[in-house]
Design an enzyme around this catalytic site. Structure first.
Site, mmCIF file in Angstrom:
data_model
loop_
_atom_site.group_PDB
_atom_site.id
_atom_site.type_symbol
_atom_site.label_atom_id
_atom_site.label_comp_id
_atom_site.label_asym_id
_atom_site.label_seq_id
_atom_site.Cartn_x
_atom_site.Cartn_y
_atom_site.Cartn_z
ATOM 1 C CE1 TYR A 1 -3.401 3.121 0.276
ATOM 2 C CE2 TYR A 1 -2.193 2.979 2.153
ATOM 3 C CZ TYR A 1 -3.945 3.571 1.352
ATOM 4 O OH TYR A 1 -4.195 4.606 1.590
ATOM 5 C CE1 TYR B 1 -2.324 0.314 5.618
ATOM 6 C CE2 TYR B 1 -0.155 1.116 5.419
ATOM 7 C CZ TYR B 1 -1.500 0.177 5.375
ATOM 8 O OH TYR B 1 -0.959 -1.138 4.523
HETATM 9 P P1 NAI Z 1 -7.736 -9.967 4.631
HETATM 10 O O1 NAI Z 1 -8.316 -9.362 6.244
HETATM 11 O O2 NAI Z 1 -8.882 -10.966 3.692
HETATM 12 O O3 NAI Z 1 -6.204 -10.588 4.646
HETATM 13 C C1 NAI Z 1 -5.176 -10.784 5.210
HETATM 14 C C2 NAI Z 1 -5.118 -12.401 5.811
HETATM 15 O O4 NAI Z 1 -3.639 -12.209 6.252
HETATM 16 C C3 NAI Z 1 -6.287 -12.853 6.469
HETATM 17 O O5 NAI Z 1 -6.402 -13.589 5.582
HETATM 18 C C4 NAI Z 1 -5.802 -13.509 7.594
HETATM 19 O O6 NAI Z 1 -5.856 -14.659 8.085
HETATM 20 C C5 NAI Z 1 -3.460 -13.849 6.484
HETATM 21 N N1 NAI Z 1 -3.031 -13.624 8.437
HETATM 22 C C6 NAI Z 1 -2.896 -12.638 9.186
HETATM 23 N N2 NAI Z 1 -2.169 -13.549 10.139
HETATM 24 C C7 NAI Z 1 -1.059 -14.099 9.257
HETATM 25 C C8 NAI Z 1 -0.060 -14.998 9.538
HETATM 26 N N3 NAI Z 1 0.621 -15.066 10.683
HETATM 27 N N4 NAI Z 1 -0.330 -16.062 8.832
HETATM 28 C C9 NAI Z 1 -0.914 -16.502 8.498
HETATM 29 N N5 NAI Z 1 -1.351 -15.493 7.195
HETATM 30 C C10 NAI Z 1 -1.378 -14.216 7.600
HETATM 31 O O7 NAI Z 1 -7.305 -8.432 3.362
HETATM 32 P P2 NAI Z 1 -6.217 -7.986 2.374
HETATM 33 O O8 NAI Z 1 -6.433 -6.686 2.160
HETATM 34 O O9 NAI Z 1 -7.659 -8.501 0.885
HETATM 35 O O10 NAI Z 1 -5.644 -8.528 2.913
HETATM 36 C C11 NAI Z 1 -4.098 -8.705 2.017
HETATM 37 C C12 NAI Z 1 -2.825 -7.675 1.633
HETATM 38 O O11 NAI Z 1 -3.271 -6.821 1.112
HETATM 39 C C13 NAI Z 1 -2.769 -6.731 2.837
HETATM 40 O O12 NAI Z 1 -1.106 -7.727 2.772
HETATM 41 C C14 NAI Z 1 -2.405 -6.030 2.951
HETATM 42 O O13 NAI Z 1 -2.067 -4.988 3.788
HETATM 43 C C15 NAI Z 1 -3.010 -5.090 1.483
HETATM 44 N N6 NAI Z 1 -3.219 -4.462 1.165
HETATM 45 C C16 NAI Z 1 -4.444 -4.018 1.895
HETATM 46 C C17 NAI Z 1 -5.405 -3.144 0.646
HETATM 47 C C18 NAI Z 1 -7.196 -2.685 1.609
HETATM 48 O O14 NAI Z 1 -7.260 -1.522 1.892
HETATM 49 N N7 NAI Z 1 -7.547 -3.793 2.021
HETATM 50 C C19 NAI Z 1 -4.325 -1.530 0.505
HETATM 51 C C20 NAI Z 1 -3.265 -2.648 -0.456
HETATM 52 C C21 NAI Z 1 -2.918 -3.390 0.858
#
Ligand code: NAI
Length: 277
Positions: A154, A164
């Site tokens: 991000y 953030y």
């Molecule tokens: P999400 O909450 O659906 O996905 C985050 C995932 O990380 C979850 O499935 C969670 O179970 C997993 N996770 C957390 N701790 C963990 C661990 N110890 N081991 C393995 N998995 C673990 O949310 P999202 O938004 O799809 O996030 C995915 C990526 O995208 C992240 O890196 C997030 O920072 C990034 N991102 C998200 C944005 C947003 O606005 N939602 C914008 C830009 C980047």
């Protein structure tokens, strides 16, 4: 919008992390990778087994195996690659890192008052886990020449977005790991990039205080508006495909042009209307 597959990933195998529910960015990535002909292992944290919906995604993607593995555990990462190479019948072609969590952010601790124990955990989960994931792949010699690693990031890595907080530091570290590993992976003809995505309505996104304001602001500033999960998945697929084989060590913005904007007419008009009111 891509609806039918183009076989961009035909014959390719890999690992896709971080799909929790249908809102997750990597849920859409898995659907798109399946559409384009890839086979892959799905992985998420063991704790997600209780409230995640990976079984449904596995079914929707042709019975993809699920490996519950903590991305902060080297032993779990080793087990993940053992399963992935077993499933692929040899080396794999891609790894998608889509993992993040800000503990202080979640618990409402201001940046000035970070609890360092949580901060370290945030960095470990959201950034160092990329290092662990790639390092485990190298240990097992599990990633094929021509392989591709993509990590979700991000713009908070480059710029300060008030709420953030610690996640900006985590993303800065993540993108630095992309560059540091990019050099080393290049010797094996493996590439690695960070995909810097628009604010997206997901579980992780919703954990950021004032997320809706962040989302609306970006949507009004970006000439194309915010990019959603499906478009992010389509872009990711190109980064996993051979068409981007010479792209590595980059932070690639997938944000409707937001990163190159200052202010938009829409915001100017809103500010002026507020002043006049
Ligand atoms: P999400 O909450 O659906 O996905 C985050 C995932 O990380 C979850 O499935 C969670 O179970 C997993 N996770 C957390 N701790 C963990 C661990 N110890 N081991 C393995 N998995 C673990 O949310 P999202 O938004 O799809 O996030 C995915 C990526 O995208 C992240 O890196 C997030 O920072 C990034 N991102 C998200 C944005 C947003 O606005 N939602 C914008 C830009 C980047």
């Amino acid at each position: 919008m891509a609806t039918d597959g183009h076989g961009l990933l035909a014959g390719k195998t890999g690992i896709i992390s971080g799909a929790l529910d249908p809102d997750s960015i990597s849920w859409a990535v898995a659907e798109a990778a399946h559409r384009e002909g890839a086979r892959f292992v799905l992985t998420n944290a063991p704790v997600s087994k209780r409230f995640g919906q990976l079984d449904a995604l596995s079914e929707a993607t042709g019975g993809s195996p699920i490996v519950y593995a903590d991305a902060t555990s080297d032993a779990d990462m080793d087990a993940l690659y053992a399963e992935a190479t077993g499933h692929a019948g040899g080396q794999i072609d891609f790894v998608v890192h889509s993992i993040g969590m800000g503990l202080n952010v979640r618990k409402g601790k201001a940046y000035e008052e970070l609890k360092y124990e949580w901060y370290q955990k945030t960095l470990d989960i959201s950034a160092v886990s990329l290092h662990r994931m790639v390092a485990a792949g190298l240990r097992a010699d599990a990633i094929a020449s021509g392989g591709s690693v993509v990590a979700m990031s991000y713009i908070g890595a480059q710029r300060t977005f008030s709420t953030y907080s610690e996640m900006g530091d985590a993303k800065a570290l993540l993108e630095s790991i992309v560059r540091s590993f990019g050099y080393r992976l290049g010797k094996k003809s493996i590439r690695i990039n960070a995909l810097s995505q628009s604010p997206t309505k997901t579980t992780a996104g919703g954990g950021i205080e004032g997320f809706d304001a962040l989302y609306d602001f970006a949507d009004k500033v970006a000439p194309l508006g915010n990019a959603d999960q499906a478009s992010c998945a389509d872009y990711t697929v190109t980064l996993l495909s051979d068409y981007t084989r010479m792209v590595t060590m980059q932070t690639l913005f997938h944000d409707g042009g937001y990163n190159n904007m200052g202010i938009s007419e829409e915001i100017v008009r809103e500010m002026m209307a507020q002043k006049d009111a």
